[in-house]
Design an enzyme around this catalytic site. Sequence first.
Site, short mmCIF file in Angstrom:
data_model
loop_
_atom_site.label_atom_id
_atom_site.label_comp_id
_atom_site.label_asym_id
_atom_site.label_seq_id
_atom_site.Cartn_x
_atom_site.Cartn_y
_atom_site.Cartn_z
N GLU A 146 -0.95 1.49 -5.60
CA GLU A 146 -0.68 0.06 -4.64
C GLU A 146 -0.59 -1.15 -5.54
O GLU A 146 -1.36 -1.05 -6.69
CB GLU A 146 -1.51 0.18 -3.72
CG GLU A 146 -1.96 1.23 -2.67
CD GLU A 146 -3.34 1.22 -1.95
OE1 GLU A 146 -3.71 2.32 -1.89
OE2 GLU A 146 -3.78 0.09 -1.73
N HIS A 195 1.09 -1.20 0.02
CA HIS A 195 0.27 -0.14 0.09
C HIS A 195 1.09 1.30 -0.11
O HIS A 195 0.86 1.94 0.87
CB HIS A 195 -0.84 -0.15 1.37
CG HIS A 195 -1.99 0.86 1.31
ND1 HIS A 195 -1.81 2.23 1.37
CD2 HIS A 195 -3.30 0.83 1.44
CE1 HIS A 195 -2.83 2.85 1.50
NE2 HIS A 195 -3.99 1.85 1.48
#
Length: 294
Positions: free
Chosen positions: A269, A166
């Site tokens: 991400e 992320h």
Amino acid sequence: MTVPSSDQTLPDGVWVTTGRGGLPVVRVDVPACTGEVYLHGAHVTSWRPLGAEVLWVSEAAVYQPGKAIRGGVPICFPWFADGPGGTSTPAHGFARTTEWGLVGATTDGQWVEVILALSDSPATRELWPHSFTCDYRVRMGENELALLLTVTNTGDEPFLYEEALHTYFGVTDIRSTQVDGLVGASYLDMVPGADRGPHVLDGPITFAGEVDRTFQGTGATAVIRDGDRAVTIARDGSDSAIVWNPWIDKAAAMGDFGDDEWSGMVCVETANAKADALTLEPGAQHTMTAYISV
Ligand code: TA6
């Protein structure tokens, strides 16, 4: 606190020390770059090729057990957000708030590779009743940060999982930033109240409000264009990409995100999420890799 045993030999330029919040951190300082990886969540919080920081970490980030560091590269595993069924907690899984073990580090004089590992425990099995190991290799160099996450099913039952690196990137101003490379890909619009879709992206992603898009079924390389800077995120073993900026209200609503920080970051991400969730048979393994270059 899991730190290498005293006989752990780390190469020159790589050492373990005490970081923010008293958490153990692996620091890297070699000619090509500097960087740092907290054992907490195996969380990369800095990569400075030739002195220039590429990642973004909030000034309000909290460094304590049980809390994900806001910024850098949180590892989402074994689910993304609230999981395939929409009921999984903690958000984004437990890997980012669990301490990983430092396996070791290697260097060729140019790049450094730090290796960390996580495996199931009574605590993880309480949350997710499966046996697994995660092996994470963080390879830092002058032009590239490579992140390789390998998941192995060490149990005797298949399991389904999601995963995401992320990654938070620093940008000059999100209002003049765009993300290229995903044109034609299908995405879900996860902004509350938006038409979820799926939609097909018909141009570069620009930002004039909260953006939260989960791209599905694409391994395309994304490029963050920030003025004359370009940050490339190439992916291997990843069929999902998520692009996120919280914008003003959501930033203000997060206690570990400065109210005025929303304009200086974007998440791009590397993932396998939602329809791209993976199933591993007993003994099988899968590696997802992000290659971040500037
Ligand atoms: O990746 C985008 C997202 O799923 C957003 O919806 C937002 O929730 C973000 O992750 C951050 O999640 P966190 O649990 O770290 O606050």
